[in-house]
Scaffold this active site. Structure first.
Site, PDB file in Angstrom:
ATOM      1  N   GLU A 188      -9.157  14.784  32.797  1.00 48.22           N
ATOM      2  CA  GLU A 188      -7.978  15.526  33.241  1.00 48.22           C
ATOM      3  C   GLU A 188      -8.387  16.542  34.307  1.00 48.22           C
ATOM      4  O   GLU A 188      -9.238  17.397  34.051  1.00 48.22           O
ATOM      5  CB  GLU A 188      -7.327  16.259  32.066  1.00 48.22           C
ATOM      6  CG  GLU A 188      -6.136  17.120  32.464  1.00 48.22           C
ATOM      7  CD  GLU A 188      -5.626  17.991  31.325  1.00 48.22           C
ATOM      8  OE1 GLU A 188      -4.828  18.917  31.613  1.00 48.22           O
ATOM      9  OE2 GLU A 188      -6.026  17.785  30.168  1.00 48.22           O
ATOM     10  N   ASP A 230      13.486   7.369  62.628  1.00 51.14           N
ATOM     11  CA  ASP A 230      12.999   8.160  63.764  1.00 51.14           C
ATOM     12  C   ASP A 230      11.776   8.936  63.272  1.00 51.14           C
ATOM     13  O   ASP A 230      11.900   9.975  62.638  1.00 51.14           O
ATOM     14  CB  ASP A 230      14.097   9.108  64.240  1.00 51.14           C
ATOM     15  CG  ASP A 230      13.598  10.125  65.272  1.00 51.14           C
ATOM     16  OD1 ASP A 230      12.448   9.987  65.735  1.00 51.14           O
ATOM     17  OD2 ASP A 230      14.352  11.051  65.596  1.00 51.14           O
ATOM     18  N   ARG A 260      -9.046  24.700  28.498  1.00 53.87           N
ATOM     19  CA  ARG A 260      -8.034  24.785  29.544  1.00 53.87           C
ATOM     20  C   ARG A 260      -8.346  25.835  30.614  1.00 53.87           C
ATOM     21  O   ARG A 260      -7.556  26.031  31.528  1.00 53.87           O
ATOM     22  CB  ARG A 260      -6.666  25.023  28.906  1.00 53.87           C
ATOM     23  CG  ARG A 260      -6.109  23.768  28.244  1.00 53.87           C
ATOM     24  CD  ARG A 260      -4.824  24.040  27.480  1.00 53.87           C
ATOM     25  NE  ARG A 260      -4.130  22.812  27.130  1.00 53.87           N
ATOM     26  CZ  ARG A 260      -4.442  22.018  26.118  1.00 53.87           C
ATOM     27  NH1 ARG A 260      -5.466  22.334  25.326  1.00 53.87           N
ATOM     28  NH2 ARG A 260      -3.760  20.922  25.873  1.00 53.87           N
ATOM     29  N   GLU A 280       8.269  20.390  30.596  1.00 58.42           N
ATOM     30  CA  GLU A 280       7.246  19.422  31.016  1.00 58.42           C
ATOM     31  C   GLU A 280       7.687  18.034  30.614  1.00 58.42           C
ATOM     32  O   GLU A 280       8.229  17.825  29.522  1.00 58.42           O
ATOM     33  CB  GLU A 280       5.900  19.754  30.365  1.00 58.42           C
ATOM     34  CG  GLU A 280       4.800  18.741  30.703  1.00 58.42           C
ATOM     35  CD  GLU A 280       3.458  19.121  30.098  1.00 58.42           C
ATOM     36  OE1 GLU A 280       2.994  20.244  30.375  1.00 58.42           O
ATOM     37  OE2 GLU A 280       2.880  18.298  29.351  1.00 58.42           O
ATOM     38  N   GLU A 293       5.349  19.758  35.410  1.00 57.34           N
ATOM     39  CA  GLU A 293       5.964  20.991  34.909  1.00 57.34           C
ATOM     40  C   GLU A 293       6.977  21.534  35.921  1.00 57.34           C
ATOM     41  O   GLU A 293       6.825  21.345  37.134  1.00 57.34           O
ATOM     42  CB  GLU A 293       4.888  22.039  34.631  1.00 57.34           C
ATOM     43  CG  GLU A 293       3.948  21.636  33.502  1.00 57.34           C
ATOM     44  CD  GLU A 293       2.809  22.614  33.279  1.00 57.34           C
ATOM     45  OE1 GLU A 293       2.116  22.490  32.257  1.00 57.34           O
ATOM     46  OE2 GLU A 293       2.600  23.499  34.136  1.00 57.34           O
ATOM     47  N   HIS A 324      -1.067  18.478  35.978  1.00 56.12           N
ATOM     48  CA  HIS A 324      -2.384  18.000  35.578  1.00 56.12           C
ATOM     49  C   HIS A 324      -2.439  16.488  35.703  1.00 56.12           C
ATOM     50  O   HIS A 324      -1.552  15.780  35.212  1.00 56.12           O
ATOM     51  CB  HIS A 324      -2.682  18.422  34.135  1.00 56.12           C
ATOM     52  CG  HIS A 324      -2.455  19.885  33.885  1.00 56.12           C
ATOM     53  ND1 HIS A 324      -1.983  20.378  32.698  1.00 56.12           N
ATOM     54  CD2 HIS A 324      -2.609  20.961  34.703  1.00 56.12           C
ATOM     55  CE1 HIS A 324      -1.866  21.692  32.778  1.00 56.12           C
ATOM     56  NE2 HIS A 324      -2.240  22.071  33.989  1.00 56.12           N
ATOM     57  N   GLU A 359       7.825  24.280  27.899  1.00 57.73           N
ATOM     58  CA  GLU A 359       6.477  24.758  28.204  1.00 57.73           C
ATOM     59  C   GLU A 359       6.379  26.265  27.947  1.00 57.73           C
ATOM     60  O   GLU A 359       7.282  26.902  27.437  1.00 57.73           O
ATOM     61  CB  GLU A 359       6.117  24.426  29.662  1.00 57.73           C
ATOM     62  CG  GLU A 359       5.081  23.308  29.820  1.00 57.73           C
ATOM     63  CD  GLU A 359       3.744  23.641  29.210  1.00 57.73           C
ATOM     64  OE1 GLU A 359       3.432  24.830  29.032  1.00 57.73           O
ATOM     65  OE2 GLU A 359       2.985  22.701  28.907  1.00 57.73           O
ATOM     66  N   GLU A 373       1.196  15.268  34.173  1.00 52.17           N
ATOM     67  CA  GLU A 373       2.070  16.137  33.391  1.00 52.17           C
ATOM     68  C   GLU A 373       2.863  16.978  34.389  1.00 52.17           C
ATOM     69  O   GLU A 373       2.310  17.843  35.059  1.00 52.17           O
ATOM     70  CB  GLU A 373       1.255  17.051  32.485  1.00 52.17           C
ATOM     71  CG  GLU A 373       0.308  16.331  31.540  1.00 52.17           C
ATOM     72  CD  GLU A 373      -0.617  17.300  30.817  1.00 52.17           C
ATOM     73  OE1 GLU A 373      -0.278  18.496  30.726  1.00 52.17           O
ATOM     74  OE2 GLU A 373      -1.671  16.859  30.361  1.00 52.17           O
ATOM     75  N   ARG A 428      -7.127  19.641  36.375  1.00 51.87           N
ATOM     76  CA  ARG A 428      -6.084  20.619  36.108  1.00 51.87           C
ATOM     77  C   ARG A 428      -5.578  21.423  37.311  1.00 51.87           C
ATOM     78  O   ARG A 428      -4.494  22.005  37.250  1.00 51.87           O
ATOM     79  CB  ARG A 428      -6.557  21.583  35.016  1.00 51.87           C
ATOM     80  CG  ARG A 428      -6.751  20.885  33.677  1.00 51.87           C
ATOM     81  CD  ARG A 428      -7.235  21.836  32.590  1.00 51.87           C
ATOM     82  NE  ARG A 428      -6.308  22.915  32.324  1.00 51.87           N
ATOM     83  CZ  ARG A 428      -5.197  22.810  31.606  1.00 51.87           C
ATOM     84  NH1 ARG A 428      -4.855  21.631  31.087  1.00 51.87           N
ATOM     85  NH2 ARG A 428      -4.408  23.862  31.408  1.00 51.87           N
TER      86      ARG A 428
END
Length: 465
Positions: free
Chosen positions: A354, A52, A334, A213, A130, A262, A205, A128, A356
């Site tokens: 990458e 549905d 980072r 992670e 987390e 990421h 992490e 990645e 982020r």
């Protein structure tokens, strides 16, 4: 997989039930359970009329709600939690089952693959993922009583304090401080043994309250998105088994690290990594990689509405939590939105970009597709990403940010949706205009609903004003 193979799997595993699984426009994983006796040749070729669409976010109105689910045979896996049961991912077909539903997120990812291939590229993507594993989450939302409570012995947020970790003190800690290692290991084992998902690593992490992670093998965008949904699915089962709760909420604890997702991307052409250039002295990346980065930065504000899609997402995107808020790029940095992992310089197989900003509240099919489409647009238009920034951008003075013309990501979902409304042409090869408009409409309603709610913080700061 051929139909004969499928029948053999059903017989060999004595399967009685099949979980037909799909993802709605907002990224919620859904399923309907059917008898394996219904899983015949017609079901495979014509699909199963069991959906549905008016009850699923972003699919159909009530007057046109009959949709068909067509199983993707290669995704059939025996379910480790339910006896005599298997899971299979499905594709959603429109009324009468003659064409794909435009708002089926998996279809968006498939169109992204086709568009990327038209330029001679195959894309490899990974994420990645987390999350936090808590002992308990309690929340209340009533007219005269609202609030929430988190319990985590891992960080001392409980009467029972075990091997407590400090705020932002959990990165790479071993047992006994890493109290969730058994849960992560069991999740990873089940994913590999039952779902054939290659897990490359997992670890504790930064977040002290049991943040973890899981990293997966790079695959095409559809397979990566399928795997993200299955990782979430399996994780919740395993956490429940241990009497825990796992959350992929972007920012569950105000002063601790947020949950990111990421996304790593590389483009390949005839077995060669199009992002790799052995002669590049900075990060071993090609001009194509730079243009791809230019596309990400150019469309980064609009991308936010898709890769950071909740009100809570923007409480993660704050300085000093390794969450990017600046639209710039660098190697190994980072604090930048785009990072070139620099563990090895001359390593073609691992050379990648990458991105982020994404978090795990996103719809992976839409988010990964949007990232690739933004990058391809950068290649097509040869968008210069500017010079990389190799310093901690969080500590830069405002005057220097203006001098370097470094822009910020949107500070709220509402602002991100405004950006998407004004910048979505780059998505059109895979996102229909109606899908974009519907997505924005659903998210505006979500914002309105949350903004009507009075938060505990407002009472704390304003009750005696």
């Amino acid at each position: 997989m051929k139909i004969e193979e499928l029948k053999n799997i059903i017989e060999d595993n004595k399967l009685k039930w099949i979980n037909l699984q799909l993802t709605d426009l907002l990224g919620i994983f859904r399923q309907v359970v059917i008898s394996s006796k219904m899983f015949d040749e017609d079901a495979i070729n014509l699909g199963i009329g069991k959906l549905d669409g008016s009850s699923v976010y972003g699919f159909k109105e009530i007057y046109e709600s009959d949709l068909t689910l067509r199983p993707v045979l290669d995704t059939l896996r025996t379910n480790p939690f339910e006896i005599n049961t298997a899971d299979i991912i499905t594709e959603v077909f429109d009324t009468f089952g003659t064409k794909r539903l435009e708002t089926d997120p998996r279809y968006v990812a498939q169109k992204t693959i086709a568009y990327t291939s038209s330029f001679g590229y195959n894309s490899l993507t990974a994420a990645e993922l987390e999350f936090y594993i808590f002992d308990e989450i309690r929340s209340w939302l009533r007219p005269l009583f609202s609030g929430f409570e988190i319990k985590s012995g891992s960080a001392g947020y409980d009467e029972k304090t075990n091997h407590s970790l400090t705020i932002k003190g959990g990165y790479y800690v071993p047992p006994p401080f890493d109290e969730s290692i058994k849960i992560r290991s069991e999740i990873s084992d089940l994913l590999q043994d039952f779902y054939k998902i290659t897990i490359e690593s997992h670890h504790h992490e930064v977040g002290g309250a049991g943040q973890g992670e899981i990293n997966m093998q790079a695959l095409d965008p559809v397979s990566t998105s399928d795997n993200i949904q299955r990782i979430k699915y399996v994780s919740r089962f395993v956490a429940h088994k241990y009497g825990k709760i796992i959350t992929f909420m972007p920012k569950p604890i105000s002063d601790d690290a947020g949950n990111g997702m990421h996304v790593h991307v590389s483009l390949w052409n005839n077995g060669k990594n199009a992002f790799y250039d052995i002669n590049d002295d900075y990060a071993g990346i090609s001009q194509e990689a730079r243009y791809f980065i230019g596309g990400l930065l150019s469309h980064g504000k609009a991308l936010s509405a898709i890769v950071s899609p909740t009100v809570n997402s923007y409480k993660r995107l704050l300085p000093h939590y390794e969450a990017p808020i600046f639209l710039t790029w660098s190697k190994g940095n980072r604090s930048a939105a785009v990072r070139i992992p620099s563990y090895h310089k001359n390593y073609e197989r691992r050379k990648r970009v990458e991105y982020r900003p994404p978090d795990p509240s996103c719809n992976p099919y839409l988010a990964i597709s949007a990232i690739i489409l933004a990058g391809i647009d950068g290649i097509v238009k040869k968008i210069d990403p500017g010079d990389p920034i190799d310093e901690n951008i969080y500590k830069m003075a405002e005057s220097k940010l203006r001098e370097l013309k470094i822009e910020r990501l949107p500070s709220s979902l509402d602002k991100a949706l405004d950006e998407l409304l004004n910048d979505n042409e780059f998505l059109r090869p895979a996102f229909s205009q109606s899908l974009i408009e519907l997505y924005i409409e659903l998210k505006r309603k979500e914002i309105e609903k949350i903004n009507r709610t009075i938060s505990p913080a407002e009472f704390y700061y304003y009750a005696n004003i």
